[in-house]
Enzyme design. Sequence first.
Site, PDB file in Angstrom:
ATOM      1  CD  GLU A  78      -2.966  -1.093   0.246  1.00 16.60           C
ATOM      2  OE1 GLU A  78      -3.123  -0.023  -0.382  1.00 16.60           O
ATOM      3  OE2 GLU A  78      -3.636  -2.124   0.027  1.00 16.60           O
ATOM      4  CB  CYS A 141      -6.104  -3.159   6.498  1.00 19.67           C
ATOM      5  SG  CYS A 141      -6.276  -4.934   6.753  1.00 19.67           S
ATOM      6  CG  HIS A 163      -4.536  -5.245   1.752  1.00 21.28           C
ATOM      7  ND1 HIS A 163      -4.749  -3.873   1.730  1.00 21.28           N
ATOM      8  CD2 HIS A 163      -5.367  -5.729   2.728  1.00 21.28           C
ATOM      9  CE1 HIS A 163      -5.669  -3.557   2.640  1.00 21.28           C
ATOM     10  NE2 HIS A 163      -6.063  -4.664   3.258  1.00 21.28           N
TER      11      HIS A 163
HETATM   12  N1  PCA Z   1      -8.175  -7.270   6.374  1.00 19.29           N
HETATM   13  C1  PCA Z   1      -9.065  -6.193   6.744  1.00 19.29           C
HETATM   14  C2  PCA Z   1      -8.906  -6.033   8.228  1.00 19.29           C
HETATM   15  C3  PCA Z   1      -8.212  -7.267   8.694  1.00 19.29           C
HETATM   16  C4  PCA Z   1      -7.725  -7.912   7.475  1.00 19.29           C
HETATM   17  O1  PCA Z   1      -6.973  -8.908   7.430  1.00 19.29           O
HETATM   18  C5  PCA Z   1      -8.841  -4.918   5.934  1.00 19.29           C
HETATM   19  O2  PCA Z   1      -8.414  -4.996   4.770  1.00 19.29           O
HETATM   20  O3  PCA Z   1      -9.108  -3.818   6.434  1.00 19.29           O
END
Ligand code: PCA
Length: 189
Positions: A78, A141, A163
Amino acid sequence: MKILFTGFMPFNGGPTNPSYDCLKNMPQTVDGATIITAELPVVFTQAPQALQALLDTHQPDCVVCLGLAANRKKITPEKVGINFAHAGIPDNAGFQPSFQPLIPGGPDAYFSTLPLEAILKALEQAKIPADLSLSAGSYVCNCILYHLLSWATPRKIPAGFIHVPPETEIPLEQITRAMVEVAKVLAAQ
Ligand code: PCA
């Protein structure tokens, strides 16, 4: 050198979360850097404090937080964390913020301080599907990314968020291999 990796607990009814499961088989060291791993709760009001406790305890030199992006097919580092909480589903404590700042009066956004170009190049060379993402969303996240960067930016510490896709898109072992590649890039900095 110490690198802290975090993943998240399962959420939204999912039985597992590859963002933490991929860390269970991380080596203890990568190119001389000590690897520390930890699991964070998917709770807006608890995750930042849990992360802060890890930062205080371990004083890491680099931090990489991981989370699951259920609808993506690649590993996606990100670029930016935003001061905004707006959840499409409740968190694991049943809290569903709407149009809220994470830190009232805080900067609108922080850029990741990870060497994203080098990380993407390393993943490409390792033949692991990866792409830059320009939004971590506005769920837990992004919350953890924003809090992490509010800590790391003034300290000039490489830190950020990646991610990961579901295991049906990229097998868990390959996601672990991707994180070893990330650690190698950081260890070489
Ligand atoms: N993904 C979520 C929150 C926890 C996770 O593993 C997100 O993308 O916000």
